[in-house]
Design an enzyme around this catalytic site. Structure first.
Site, mmCIF file in Angstrom:
data_model
loop_
_atom_site.group_PDB
_atom_site.id
_atom_site.type_symbol
_atom_site.label_atom_id
_atom_site.label_comp_id
_atom_site.label_asym_id
_atom_site.label_seq_id
_atom_site.Cartn_x
_atom_site.Cartn_y
_atom_site.Cartn_z
ATOM 1 N N ASP A 82 0.860 -1.173 0.000
ATOM 2 C CA ASP A 82 0.000 0.000 0.000
ATOM 3 C C ASP A 82 0.901 1.230 0.000
ATOM 4 O OD1 ASP A 82 -1.762 2.068 0.364
ATOM 5 O OD2 ASP A 82 -2.737 1.219 2.141
ATOM 6 N N ASN A 101 2.203 5.740 -10.511
ATOM 7 C CA ASN A 101 0.944 5.408 -11.167
ATOM 8 C C ASN A 101 -0.205 5.163 -10.191
ATOM 9 O OD1 ASN A 101 -0.535 4.616 -13.643
ATOM 10 N ND2 ASN A 101 -0.544 2.570 -12.731
ATOM 11 N N TYR A 144 -11.582 14.212 -7.233
ATOM 12 C CA TYR A 144 -10.687 13.641 -8.245
ATOM 13 C C TYR A 144 -9.980 14.755 -9.010
ATOM 14 C CZ TYR A 144 -9.144 11.143 -12.404
ATOM 15 O OH TYR A 144 -8.381 10.637 -13.439
ATOM 16 N N LYS A 197 -5.881 15.413 -8.963
ATOM 17 C CA LYS A 197 -5.058 15.346 -10.174
ATOM 18 C C LYS A 197 -4.447 16.711 -10.493
ATOM 19 C CE LYS A 197 -5.411 10.975 -11.183
ATOM 20 N NZ LYS A 197 -4.219 10.092 -11.170
ATOM 21 N N SER A 232 -8.638 -0.672 -22.907
ATOM 22 C CA SER A 232 -7.809 -1.860 -22.717
ATOM 23 C C SER A 232 -6.826 -2.018 -23.867
ATOM 24 C CB SER A 232 -8.695 -3.114 -22.620
ATOM 25 O OG SER A 232 -9.567 -3.021 -21.517
#
Length: 241
Positions: free
Chosen positions: A62, A89, A153, A157, A188
């Site tokens: 973590d 990341n 969020y 960021k 993906s």
């Protein structure tokens, strides 16, 4: 072999971007250290890298805790003796309106998206200072992603971008480059464990490889005079808005 001889710590390994970046870095000669929440996932990724002759170690950690972040850097030091590249990341997403956001959710997103970046950099930078330099790549979010998410969020960021610029200024004299990748709408990969070159068309969703190959450039000596920049990876969404 653009990263030959370098050691890269992938903080937040696994998933989409955290897999593609690890594979591309290893393919280009880096010895990689994989740290992420899912111990089984990061160790399986390390095994895939090691099987054809790469060098990777992994541990489930973590990174939003000082113990986890410190352990990740220690894993790199004990396995390979140094950290040349830190790819930050770690992060999470949240949507919904501000007045409906619980304090616990706000704090969780700030912890995942900002505190984890701070902690891994805090422990990795002394190794870079001792080695005479390095490259730190933080993952923020493009404007479209920030506007599409929750205020927490967006704030987190935005903080990553501001932190990147401050760090780039603070460590310029120490030859530590700090940049930020700001993606949006990343889908993906067509082949998760092959990390192919991205399609050469612009009108499409992004792939993890769109991020990974930019990260490769920023990690390499080709970007030796590039620091303090937030690179948007959005297929032109920002200029079309």
């Amino acid at each position: 072999m653009r990263l030959n001889g370098k050691v890269a710590l992938i903080a937040g390994a696994g998933g989409r971007q955290g897999t593609a970046v690890a594979l591309v870095f290893a393919r280009e000669g880096a010895r990689v250290v994989l740290a992420g929440l899912d111990d089984g996932e990061v160790k399986a990724l390390a095994a895939r890298i090691n099987e054809p002759g790469g060098e990777a170690v992994a541990e489930g950690l973590d990174l939003s805790t000082p113990e986890g972040a410190k352990r990740a850097v220690e894993l790199a030091r004990s396995a390979f003796g140094r950290v040349d590249i830190l790819y930050n990341n770690s992060g999470g997403y949240l949507d919904g309106l501000l007045h409906e956001t619980a304090e616990a959710d706000w704090d969780r997103v700030m912890t995942q998206n900002v505190r984890s970046h701070y902690l891994t950099a805090r422990f990795a930078i002394p190794l870079m200072l001792g080695a005479g330099g390095g490259s730190i790549i933080n993952v923020g979010a493009a404007r479209a992603a920030r506007q599409g998410g929750n205020a927490a969020y967006a704030a987190s960021k935005g903080a990553v971008i501001a932190m990147t610029q401050n760090m780039a200024r603070a460590y310029r004299d120490n030859n530590i480059r700090v940049n930020c990748i700001c993606p949006t709408n990343i889908g993906s990969s067509p082949d998760q464990f092959a990390a192919p070159l991205p399609p050469t068309t612009l009108v499409r969703d992004g792939t993890p490889e769109d991020v990974a190959y930019l990260a490769l450039y920023l990690a390499s000596d080709e970007a030796a005079w590039v620091t303090g920049v937030a690179f948007v990876v959005d297929g032109g969404a920002e200029v079309l808005s």
